[in-house]
Design a protein around this motif. Structure first.
Motif, PDB file in Angstrom:
ATOM      1  N   GLN A  92       0.800  -1.226   0.000  1.00 50.34           N
ATOM      2  CA  GLN A  92       0.000   0.000   0.000  1.00 50.34           C
ATOM      3  C   GLN A  92       0.835   1.280   0.000  1.00 50.34           C
ATOM      4  O   GLN A  92       0.627   2.149  -0.861  1.00 50.34           O
ATOM      5  CB  GLN A  92      -0.970  -0.001   1.194  1.00 50.34           C
ATOM      6  CG  GLN A  92      -1.846  -1.231   1.312  1.00 50.34           C
ATOM      7  CD  GLN A  92      -2.730  -1.436   0.099  1.00 50.34           C
ATOM      8  OE1 GLN A  92      -3.350  -0.512  -0.395  1.00 50.34           O
ATOM      9  NE2 GLN A  92      -2.776  -2.668  -0.389  1.00 50.34           N
ATOM     10  N   PRO A  93       1.778   1.464   0.943  1.00 49.06           N
ATOM     11  CA  PRO A  93       2.530   2.730   0.935  1.00 49.06           C
ATOM     12  C   PRO A  93       3.399   2.896  -0.310  1.00 49.06           C
ATOM     13  O   PRO A  93       3.577   4.024  -0.792  1.00 49.06           O
ATOM     14  CB  PRO A  93       3.382   2.639   2.211  1.00 49.06           C
ATOM     15  CG  PRO A  93       3.425   1.198   2.565  1.00 49.06           C
ATOM     16  CD  PRO A  93       2.149   0.609   2.077  1.00 49.06           C
ATOM     17  N   ARG A  94       3.915   1.791  -0.842  1.00 50.35           N
ATOM     18  CA  ARG A  94       4.746   1.894  -2.042  1.00 50.35           C
ATOM     19  C   ARG A  94       3.907   2.315  -3.239  1.00 50.35           C
ATOM     20  O   ARG A  94       4.311   3.169  -4.045  1.00 50.35           O
ATOM     21  CB  ARG A  94       5.422   0.544  -2.318  1.00 50.35           C
ATOM     22  CG  ARG A  94       6.576   0.636  -3.303  1.00 50.35           C
ATOM     23  CD  ARG A  94       7.694   1.489  -2.695  1.00 50.35           C
ATOM     24  NE  ARG A  94       8.760   1.740  -3.644  1.00 50.35           N
ATOM     25  CZ  ARG A  94       9.765   0.901  -3.872  1.00 50.35           C
ATOM     26  NH1 ARG A  94       9.820  -0.243  -3.231  1.00 50.35           N
ATOM     27  NH2 ARG A  94      10.712   1.228  -4.714  1.00 50.35           N
ATOM     28  N   PHE A  95       2.737   1.725  -3.365  1.00 50.09           N
ATOM     29  CA  PHE A  95       1.851   2.084  -4.474  1.00 50.09           C
ATOM     30  C   PHE A  95       1.382   3.536  -4.350  1.00 50.09           C
ATOM     31  O   PHE A  95       1.243   4.238  -5.347  1.00 50.09           O
ATOM     32  CB  PHE A  95       0.660   1.138  -4.530  1.00 50.09           C
ATOM     33  CG  PHE A  95       0.961  -0.223  -5.106  1.00 50.09           C
ATOM     34  CD1 PHE A  95       2.201  -0.510  -5.651  1.00 50.09           C
ATOM     35  CD2 PHE A  95       0.002  -1.223  -5.108  1.00 50.09           C
ATOM     36  CE1 PHE A  95       2.492  -1.759  -6.188  1.00 50.09           C
ATOM     37  CE2 PHE A  95       0.274  -2.476  -5.647  1.00 50.09           C
ATOM     38  CZ  PHE A  95       1.520  -2.742  -6.183  1.00 50.09           C
ATOM     39  N   ARG A  96       1.139   3.997  -3.128  1.00 50.07           N
ATOM     40  CA  ARG A  96       0.699   5.386  -2.932  1.00 50.07           C
ATOM     41  C   ARG A  96       1.801   6.366  -3.331  1.00 50.07           C
ATOM     42  O   ARG A  96       1.551   7.395  -3.966  1.00 50.07           O
ATOM     43  CB  ARG A  96       0.295   5.610  -1.476  1.00 50.07           C
ATOM     44  CG  ARG A  96      -0.464   6.910  -1.246  1.00 50.07           C
ATOM     45  CD  ARG A  96      -0.893   7.039   0.206  1.00 50.07           C
ATOM     46  NE  ARG A  96      -1.903   8.068   0.372  1.00 50.07           N
ATOM     47  CZ  ARG A  96      -1.645   9.372   0.451  1.00 50.07           C
ATOM     48  NH1 ARG A  96      -0.393   9.793   0.378  1.00 50.07           N
ATOM     49  NH2 ARG A  96      -2.620  10.242   0.595  1.00 50.07           N
ATOM     50  N   GLU A  97       3.029   6.039  -2.987  1.00 50.44           N
ATOM     51  CA  GLU A  97       4.171   6.881  -3.354  1.00 50.44           C
ATOM     52  C   GLU A  97       4.306   6.996  -4.875  1.00 50.44           C
ATOM     53  O   GLU A  97       4.527   8.092  -5.412  1.00 50.44           O
ATOM     54  CB  GLU A  97       5.433   6.257  -2.751  1.00 50.44           C
ATOM     55  CG  GLU A  97       6.739   6.923  -3.148  1.00 50.44           C
ATOM     56  CD  GLU A  97       7.937   6.103  -2.679  1.00 50.44           C
ATOM     57  OE1 GLU A  97       9.000   6.220  -3.321  1.00 50.44           O
ATOM     58  OE2 GLU A  97       7.811   5.353  -1.701  1.00 50.44           O
ATOM     59  N   LEU A  98       4.148   5.874  -5.569  1.00 55.83           N
ATOM     60  CA  LEU A  98       4.233   5.885  -7.033  1.00 55.83           C
ATOM     61  C   LEU A  98       3.055   6.636  -7.648  1.00 55.83           C
ATOM     62  O   LEU A  98       3.206   7.319  -8.673  1.00 55.83           O
ATOM     63  CB  LEU A  98       4.279   4.448  -7.551  1.00 55.83           C
ATOM     64  CG  LEU A  98       5.527   3.643  -7.150  1.00 55.83           C
ATOM     65  CD1 LEU A  98       5.381   2.188  -7.564  1.00 55.83           C
ATOM     66  CD2 LEU A  98       6.790   4.245  -7.761  1.00 55.83           C
ATOM     67  N   HIS A  99       1.890   6.517  -7.016  1.00 50.20           N
ATOM     68  CA  HIS A  99       0.697   7.239  -7.477  1.00 50.20           C
ATOM     69  C   HIS A  99       0.962   8.748  -7.447  1.00 50.20           C
ATOM     70  O   HIS A  99       0.694   9.460  -8.425  1.00 50.20           O
ATOM     71  CB  HIS A  99      -0.479   6.864  -6.583  1.00 50.20           C
ATOM     72  CG  HIS A  99      -1.811   7.302  -7.105  1.00 50.20           C
ATOM     73  ND1 HIS A  99      -2.995   6.706  -6.738  1.00 50.20           N
ATOM     74  CD2 HIS A  99      -2.173   8.291  -7.969  1.00 50.20           C
ATOM     75  CE1 HIS A  99      -4.008   7.290  -7.348  1.00 50.20           C
ATOM     76  NE2 HIS A  99      -3.528   8.269  -8.092  1.00 50.20           N
ATOM     77  N   LEU A 100       1.495   9.240  -6.346  1.00 46.22           N
ATOM     78  CA  LEU A 100       1.760  10.671  -6.207  1.00 46.22           C
ATOM     79  C   LEU A 100       2.797  11.149  -7.230  1.00 46.22           C
ATOM     80  O   LEU A 100       2.704  12.273  -7.738  1.00 46.22           O
ATOM     81  CB  LEU A 100       2.249  10.976  -4.794  1.00 46.22           C
ATOM     82  CG  LEU A 100       1.177  10.902  -3.694  1.00 46.22           C
ATOM     83  CD1 LEU A 100       1.831  10.953  -2.321  1.00 46.22           C
ATOM     84  CD2 LEU A 100       0.176  12.044  -3.848  1.00 46.22           C
ATOM     85  N   GLN A 101       3.747  10.302  -7.539  1.00 51.72           N
ATOM     86  CA  GLN A 101       4.778  10.662  -8.513  1.00 51.72           C
ATOM     87  C   GLN A 101       4.181  10.880  -9.901  1.00 51.72           C
ATOM     88  O   GLN A 101       4.618  11.765 -10.653  1.00 51.72           O
ATOM     89  CB  GLN A 101       5.828   9.559  -8.554  1.00 51.72           C
ATOM     90  CG  GLN A 101       7.048   9.883  -9.392  1.00 51.72           C
ATOM     91  CD  GLN A 101       8.050   8.752  -9.361  1.00 51.72           C
ATOM     92  OE1 GLN A 101       7.692   7.574  -9.378  1.00 51.72           O
ATOM     93  NE2 GLN A 101       9.330   9.090  -9.311  1.00 51.72           N
ATOM     94  N   LEU A 102       3.155  10.092 -10.232  1.00 51.98           N
ATOM     95  CA  LEU A 102       2.542  10.175 -11.554  1.00 51.98           C
ATOM     96  C   LEU A 102       1.407  11.190 -11.635  1.00 51.98           C
ATOM     97  O   LEU A 102       0.958  11.525 -12.729  1.00 51.98           O
ATOM     98  CB  LEU A 102       1.999   8.793 -11.961  1.00 51.98           C
ATOM     99  CG  LEU A 102       3.018   7.671 -12.130  1.00 51.98           C
ATOM    100  CD1 LEU A 102       2.312   6.377 -12.472  1.00 51.98           C
ATOM    101  CD2 LEU A 102       4.050   8.020 -13.183  1.00 51.98           C
ATOM    102  N   ARG A 103       0.936  11.671 -10.503  1.00 53.14           N
ATOM    103  CA  ARG A 103      -0.234  12.576 -10.478  1.00 53.14           C
ATOM    104  C   ARG A 103       0.225  14.003 -10.756  1.00 53.14           C
ATOM    105  O   ARG A 103       0.620  14.749  -9.858  1.00 53.14           O
ATOM    106  CB  ARG A 103      -0.936  12.462  -9.128  1.00 53.14           C
ATOM    107  CG  ARG A 103      -2.182  13.302  -9.017  1.00 53.14           C
ATOM    108  CD  ARG A 103      -2.894  13.060  -7.692  1.00 53.14           C
ATOM    109  NE  ARG A 103      -4.010  12.156  -7.856  1.00 53.14           N
ATOM    110  CZ  ARG A 103      -5.055  12.094  -7.034  1.00 53.14           C
ATOM    111  NH1 ARG A 103      -5.106  12.866  -5.974  1.00 53.14           N
ATOM    112  NH2 ARG A 103      -6.044  11.261  -7.255  1.00 53.14           N
ATOM    113  N   GLN A 104       0.150  14.427 -12.017  1.00 56.23           N
ATOM    114  CA  GLN A 104       0.704  15.714 -12.445  1.00 56.23           C
ATOM    115  C   GLN A 104      -0.286  16.567 -13.234  1.00 56.23           C
ATOM    116  O   GLN A 104       0.123  17.543 -13.855  1.00 56.23           O
ATOM    117  CB  GLN A 104       1.943  15.464 -13.319  1.00 56.23           C
ATOM    118  CG  GLN A 104       3.051  14.673 -12.654  1.00 56.23           C
ATOM    119  CD  GLN A 104       3.790  15.471 -11.607  1.00 56.23           C
ATOM    120  OE1 GLN A 104       3.887  16.704 -11.713  1.00 56.23           O
ATOM    121  NE2 GLN A 104       4.293  14.804 -10.587  1.00 56.23           N
ATOM    122  N   ASP A 105      -1.571  16.222 -13.241  1.00 58.34           N
ATOM    123  CA  ASP A 105      -2.555  16.881 -14.111  1.00 58.34           C
ATOM    124  C   ASP A 105      -2.099  16.735 -15.562  1.00 58.34           C
ATOM    125  O   ASP A 105      -1.851  17.707 -16.280  1.00 58.34           O
ATOM    126  CB  ASP A 105      -2.730  18.346 -13.728  1.00 58.34           C
ATOM    127  CG  ASP A 105      -4.000  18.956 -14.315  1.00 58.34           C
ATOM    128  OD1 ASP A 105      -4.770  18.213 -14.960  1.00 58.34           O
ATOM    129  OD2 ASP A 105      -4.218  20.168 -14.139  1.00 58.34           O
TER     130      ASP A 105
END
Length: 384
Positions: free
Chosen positions: A355-368
């Protein structure tokens, strides 16, 4: 302003629709024409052909469809040239679009390639060829622009639209309620691919693996989301002749669409390698990734050493290490698929650790992403 776009298959259609919506904010009177699917049509594209006509994957499959694809490419590039757009945007489908882009660029039409081919996995020197086709490359992943920079190619990381769309904290309870799934029984999401060829190659192994998992987890709910009617018909052909069909029948359910909701609702996702692995990561669900290609395709890849990385699924590539199991080609067997799936079902701590690893990668890709992509196109258009 006239903007031509060509997208292949469903994922490119969604990217194109988001880009059209953002470009329209910047150029309200713009006209959009080219190749796309339902989403791009709804966004305002005048579609000359449907995106499904480009949905061919693998060397053997491309060879089979080559005459038709060459006719389609000739028609598209000549129609674009006659229309004289301000920019041509090829969305994914590199085997088709890069040739069109190069031809148009030589005739003084600005070109953009949206979604970099996997230069991090397959022959990095392709970056130079892509630069000869596209004035600018729009990249979904952060590891891609540095590769292009080594070859002096203009490439921009814009993020991934899926990371913008999907919530950081998915609601599994709501997803199960929406799909009418039992909250107290485990759910296995089965995604053998969206293309007919994928389903034909993977369907039997996936169903056999599901039967093995069901035998060890009797309360299991197995749900298969179908991308479209063609995929559903292909899956039905596999299912009706499968030796485990009767054993699976009480637990197996097919749905049309709702793949993302199903991933959120699931305990484990067994899926074909591709964009779906990114969705499963963004859904924060454990997954087992599998794939098989045509024997001729695989033989050519091995013979010429075309694959340069150990991991091919996006969660593992983005993480820089193997965080989810990958079972490819000869390792893609019912026994290995079932064992890897059961490992997650039996070990909740393994799921929690992701879960925390996937969340970190999610934030990295979330750029509008769609907005950043539209800005990059508008900036190119502002050049003399």
């Amino acid at each position: 302003m006239k903007i031509a776009l060509v997208a292949g298959e469903a994922s490119g259609d969604l990217l194109g629709a988001g880009l059209i919506a953002e470009l329209r904010k910047r150029f309200p009177q713009a006209e959009f024409g080219g190749v796309g699917g339902d989403a791009m049509r709804a966004a305002g594209l005048d579609a000359w052909h449907d995106a499904s006509e480009l949905a061919v994957m693998g060397l053997a499959e491309v060879l089979h469809h080559l005459p038709r694809l060459l006719r389609l490419r000739r028609d598209v590039r000549e129609r674009v040239l006659a229309w004289r757009p301000d920019v041509f945007i090829g969305i994914d489908a590199p085997d088709f679009n890069l040739g069109v882009e190069k031809w148009l660029k030589q005739r003084d039409i600005r070109t953009v390639h949206y979604v970099s081919p996997s230069v991090w996995a397959w022959r990095e020197n392709r970056a130079e060829k892509i630069g000869r086709s596209a004035d600018r490359v729009l990249c979904l992943f952060p590891m891609e622009p540095p590769i292009y920079a080594k070859h002096h190619i203009d490439a921009r990381f814009v993020g991934h639209p899926l990371a913008d769309e999907m919530p950081l904290e998915p609601d599994r309870t709501a997803a199960r309620r929406q799909l009418g799934l039992d909250h107290d029984r485990p759910v296995l999401a089965l995604l053998p691919g969206s293309r007919v060829g994928e389903i034909e190659r993977l369907g039997n192994d996936f169903l056999a693996a599901a039967a093995r998992v069901l035998a060890s987890a009797p309360g299991l709910q197995i749900v298969v989301p179908m991308a479209n009617t063609h995929a559903q018909a292909a899956f039905q052909r596999v299912l009706t002749t499968h030796p485990d069909a009767d054993a699976l029948a009480p637990a197996l359910r097919e749905i049309v669409g709702h793949a993302r909701t199903l991933m959120i609702a699931s305990d484990v996702v067994l899926l074909a390698s591709g964009t779906a692995t990114l969705e499963a990561m963004l859904a924060k669900r454990p997954m087992v990734v599998a794939y098989k290609v045509a024997s001729l395709t695989y033989a050519m890849v091995k013979l010429f050493g075309l694959l340069k990385v150990e991991n091919v699924s996006l969660p593992n590539v983005l993480a820089g290490e193997r965080v989810v199991p990958e079972l490819m080609q000869h390792d893609c067997t019912p026994e290995k698929l079932a064992d890897a799936t059961l490992a997650f079902l039996r070990d909740p701590d393994a799921t929690a650790a992701l879960q925390p690893r996937f969340r970190e990668l999610h934030l990295q890709l979330r750029q509008d992403a769609s907005a950043r992509a539209a800005d990059a196109v508008a900036e190119l258009l502002a050049r003399p």
